[in-house]
Motif scaffolding. Structure first.
Motif, mmCIF file in Angstrom:
data_model
loop_
_atom_site.group_PDB
_atom_site.id
_atom_site.type_symbol
_atom_site.label_atom_id
_atom_site.label_comp_id
_atom_site.label_asym_id
_atom_site.label_seq_id
_atom_site.Cartn_x
_atom_site.Cartn_y
_atom_site.Cartn_z
ATOM 1 N N LYS A 89 0.924 -1.184 -0.016
ATOM 2 C CA LYS A 89 -0.003 0.057 0.038
ATOM 3 C C LYS A 89 0.701 1.248 0.064
ATOM 4 O O LYS A 89 0.596 2.202 -0.697
ATOM 5 N N VAL A 93 1.399 4.649 -2.576
ATOM 6 C CA VAL A 93 1.486 5.830 -2.267
ATOM 7 C C VAL A 93 2.718 6.771 -2.492
ATOM 8 O O VAL A 93 2.661 7.585 -3.113
ATOM 9 N N LEU A 108 -8.401 -0.075 4.900
ATOM 10 C CA LEU A 108 -7.258 0.745 4.048
ATOM 11 C C LEU A 108 -7.990 1.150 2.626
ATOM 12 O O LEU A 108 -8.705 0.444 2.064
ATOM 13 N N ARG A 109 -7.578 2.331 2.231
ATOM 14 C CA ARG A 109 -8.521 3.111 1.398
ATOM 15 C C ARG A 109 -7.710 2.401 -0.111
ATOM 16 O O ARG A 109 -6.654 2.115 0.012
ATOM 17 N N SER A 110 -8.483 2.265 -1.165
ATOM 18 C CA SER A 110 -7.958 1.758 -2.281
ATOM 19 C C SER A 110 -7.033 3.029 -3.048
ATOM 20 O O SER A 110 -7.693 4.085 -2.823
ATOM 21 N N PHE A 111 -6.056 2.661 -3.399
ATOM 22 C CA PHE A 111 -5.122 3.524 -3.981
ATOM 23 C C PHE A 111 -4.286 3.068 -5.022
ATOM 24 O O PHE A 111 -3.696 1.923 -4.729
ATOM 25 N N ILE A 145 -2.378 11.824 -4.086
ATOM 26 C CA ILE A 145 -2.469 12.049 -2.706
ATOM 27 C C ILE A 145 -3.365 13.163 -2.432
ATOM 28 O O ILE A 145 -4.091 13.069 -1.438
ATOM 29 N N LEU A 179 -5.983 10.895 -1.346
ATOM 30 C CA LEU A 179 -6.012 10.858 0.089
ATOM 31 C C LEU A 179 -6.025 12.015 1.130
ATOM 32 O O LEU A 179 -5.764 12.297 2.289
ATOM 33 N N ASN A 189 -4.107 9.068 5.895
ATOM 34 C CA ASN A 189 -5.334 8.796 5.488
ATOM 35 C C ASN A 189 -5.421 7.511 4.678
ATOM 36 O O ASN A 189 -7.007 7.269 4.524
ATOM 37 N N ILE A 190 -4.575 6.853 4.396
ATOM 38 C CA ILE A 190 -4.820 5.723 3.654
ATOM 39 C C ILE A 190 -5.218 4.870 4.455
ATOM 40 O O ILE A 190 -6.033 3.586 4.298
#
Length: 778
Positions: free
Chosen positions: A398, A402, A685-688, A694, A703, A709-710
């Protein structure tokens, strides 16, 4: 095919799933499936009459199909997986009820099953091809338009208008947040109708997979004799070895598919979660069929006649495999124990079958007795190690995305020339390759995204893709050299050699394969399919020839580098965010994952073959490993003391509670993160992805300007708190047990200091407290 394909009622099913509260109804039906399965278990449905069995079986299958149908928008692959699982269950029921082991040989049964599934696959493919020709529904623009128009209800449920909004030019003219939300909804709808069109093909592939597994089991059971274990012949022992080899290799194949799930997650989360579910279900099915067909006692008794069979049997009975079972079942273990107690109560009321004398059933009591003999301290610590590894890899993946997203924005804003940018990507790739938790696929995706995007305004998209592939390939080869150097330096330590197991038969078998000259298939499979960092470091520890290693690694360019670079570049292509390019990207990603899983299956089988053919030679003492043998001998007393103080029955209540608390925290964290990883609606956990920003809002896939913020509140932070808390308790109790072992073995002035990771590792190292390693230990 009738329910979930465009040839049947797929559109009707999708329209039903879009109605209000249907998603919640799907959750309720899934819970009802679990309740029905528990009910079937406690009433001993397999001992009931045919009518009761058929009714419960139909209800259970119907509830599962209905639940997967109502969840088809969120999980388009779930319906196919349920159908696949029901087919496997049906085969097991046929074997257990109609064509029992004592009445039909395994070869005849599994060959018949394989034939039927192959015929089914051919019929499905023929019907699909005929439908495409007769209805003019081959894959082209008119078909895609027709599929989208048939699924307007799906677009409406996702709050987008297909005609007005799912158009690339319209998306590009919208605001960033609106464009990201619309693009995400359009891709989700496209996934639904693409799987409707392609489901017959997927169905045929699943049939072929089941047929292949059945054929393999049939060959393994070809000459198994139906006689008692005590009278088993040498001929039968050879076939038991074949069964173990085949089953073990197939399980590795499924684990390879699960590993490939994280390998492709940066490109397509839907494909990734589907692969994870498929691999886990198939691995469980393979182990179940092996035990059903050949029996645990029979396999264990006959395996004692062969060295390879002993090794494989030892692996299957090891604490690591038990830890995997505990980690996967976790809360299901006490639930199953409770259900077994209820089942015993029902047996006492009905007097059928005769009840046992304890609180568990006879079958349950046998399992409980076996589990009581387990080394639970070692198992719980291994559960912790597995959880730590999994969570570290997930978090590393993750935050790697990022970091790459931030770096992509910096490089884009720098307005560098294309050659300078390529050199920058080379340096970044080399740095990331040296981090063990960073997957190589992330580096390839990053190169494709950055150079693919920049090339469209300069040298051209095609040149950019080629440049990204070249840069990634060069970075991979240089990284292999650097990782090899790290391994070569670490390999001078006797402790590192002992940890790797250079004197163990499996590692020596792998060494024998890797030291072959030329492009041998098994050698290439290890170097290409093995994890990037550990494989090259192991080559350095074993002292392989560098040119041979690089030549054997070079096929990774075609198997992994080019596909992943292409996927990353397509993510930035002007038509790549929706439509055909998105499907091409997913297909390329899936193909690369399957190839990697097959390579893992192949080199595992080859390693077992080398052990089988050269086992006696691999066991012989080697002078270069004399220091490792001496170190192991010197540590033997401490290892035995450590086993003594970590015996579950001998440990104090406080220490047992601490061990269970640490494992409970880490397992709960792993469960939350795994569920979040597999579900469409994230809660931890956010999708990224690499192409997200960001600084963008949450609605736009960003984010909101803060990297932290993830992690989503509150579940994400609770999961991380559980992870770090469980890890801290694990370290503390490890040190306490190591201290107890020192007190037990040596006087105060000679006590030794043990590394925190020694618990659960029978080859733990020890050093004099406050001192250096002695010359003899070195």
């Amino acid at each position: 095919m009738a329910l979930f394909s465009s040839m049947g009622f797929a559109v009707t099913v999708a329209e039903l799933a879009t109605k209000e509260n249907m998603d919640m109804a799907g959750n309720g039906l899934a819970a009802l499936c679990a309740v029905m399965a528990a009910f079937a278990f406690v009433i001993d449905v397999h001992r009931r009459g045919p009518l009761v069995q058929v009714m419960i079986g139909i209800l259970l299958a119907g509830f599962c199909l209905a639940a997967s149908s109502l969840k088809c928008i969120s999980y388009p692959w779930l319906s196919g997986l349920v159908c696949f699982a029901l087919a496997i269950v049906m085969v097991a029921l046929l074997r257990a009820r109609c064509f029992k082991v004592g009445t039909m040989t395994g070869q005849h049964f599994f060959n018949g099953i394989a034939t039927s599934f192959i015929l089914s696959a051919l019929i499905v493919i023929a019907a699909w091809a005929a439908w495409q020709v007769m209805e003019e529904r081959s894959w082209r623009e008119s078909t895609r338009t027709w599929l989208a128009e048939q699924n307007l209800a799906v677009y409406k449920s996702l709050e987008v208008n297909y005609t007005a909004e799912c158009n690339e030019s319209l998306i590009n003219t919208s605001s960033t947040a609106e464009a990201a939300a619309v693009s995400s909804a359009c891709k989700k709808a496209e996934t639904v109708w693409f799987l409707q069109w392609a489901s017959p093909c997927a169905l045929a592939i699943c049939n072929v997979i089941v047929a292949g597994f059945s054929w393999v089991f049939g060959q393994a059971a070809a000459s198994m004799k139906r006689e008692d274990c005590e009278d088993a012949s040498e001929h039968e022992a050879k076939h038991v070895k074949k069964v173990l080899k085949t089953s073990f290799a197939l399980v590795v194949l499924m684990l390879g598919i699960m590993y490939s799930a994280q390998y492709v997650s940066g490109a397509n989360v839907t494909v990734s979660s589907g692969l994870l579910a498929l691999g886990a279900a198939s691995a469980a099915a393979i182990v179940g069929f092996m035990l059903l067909e050949f029996g645990r006692d029979r396999l264990q008794a006959v395996s004692q006649r062969d060295a390879l069979a002993q090794i494989l049997s030892g692996i299957l009975k090891s604490d690591w495999v038990k830890a995997v079972a505990v980690a996967c079942l976790n809360v299901c273990i006490p639930v199953m124990a409770l259900l077994d107690m209820i089942r015993e109560k029902i047996r006492r009321c009905t007097k059928h079958p005769p009840p046992s004398k304890g609180k568990f059933t006879t079958e349950g009591q046998c399992i409980v007795n076996d589990m009581r003999a387990w080394n639970w301290c070692s198992i719980f610590f291994k559960v912790n190690r597995l959880g730590m590894l999994g969570v570290s890899l997930l978090l590393g993946m993750k935050f790697t995305y990022v970091f790459f997203s931030w770096l992509n924005e910096i490089l884009s804003a720098a307005n560098l020339s294309f050659p300078v940018l390529s050199l920058m990507i080379l340096g970044v790739g080399l740095s990331m390759f040296l981090c063990p938790i960073v997957p190589g696929s992330a580096v390839y995706l990053f190169a494709g995204v950055v150079l693919g995007a920049q090339s469209q305004n300069s040298v051209g998209f095609e040149v950019g893709v080629v440049a990204a592939a070249v840069v990634s390939s060069v970075a991979k080869m240089i990284a292999c050299l650097l990782q090899y150097s790290m391994g070569f330096a670490m390999g001078k330590s006797v402790k590192v050699q002992q940890f790797v197991g250079v004197d163990k038969v499996p590692i020596r078998a792998m060494e024998q394969i890797l030291k072959q000259n030329g492009m041998k298939s098994d050698k290439v499979a290890i170097l290409v399919a093995g994890p990037d960092w550990p494989t090259s470091v192991l080559c350095g520890i074993l002292g392989l020839r560098i040119p041979s290693m690089l030549i054997g690694t070079s096929p990774v360019i075609l198997v992994s580098v080019v596909p992943q670079v292409l996927v990353g570049a397509l993510l930035t292509y002007e038509s790549g965010s929706t439509g055909l390019m998105s499907i091409v990207s997913s297909s390329v990603t899936l193909a690369a994952a399957v190839v990697q899983a097959l390579a893992m299956f192949y080199f595992t089988y080859r390693i077992m073959r080398v052990v089988d053919q050269c086992g006696d030679e691999l066991k012989r003492f080697r002078p270069e490993h004399a220091a490792v043998a001496e170190l192991t001998k010197r540590e033997l007393a401490f290892v035995e003391s450590l086993r003594k103080v970590s015996d579950w029955n001998a440990m104090s209540l406080i220490k047992r509670s601490m061990v269970m608390l640490s494992s409970g925290c880490i397992m709960l964290c792993s469960f939350l993160l795994t569920a979040d990883y597999s579900m469409a609606d994230k809660f931890a956990l956010r999708s990224f992805s690499l192409t997200n920003s960001i600084g963008a809002s949450f609605e736009a896939g960003g984010l909101d300007g803060n990297v932290l913020n993830i992690v989503m509140q509150p579940i994400g932070w609770i999961a991380l708190g559980l992870f770090f808390g469980g890890t801290a308790i694990d370290v503390l109790v490890t040190k306490m047990l190591a201290r107890d072992a020192r007190h037990d073995i040596l006087p105060h002035q000679q006590r030794v200091q043990v590394a925190p990771c020694s618990i659960g590792n029978p080859e733990a190292s020890f050093l004099p407290r406050g001192g250096r390693r002695s010359q003899d230990t070195e």
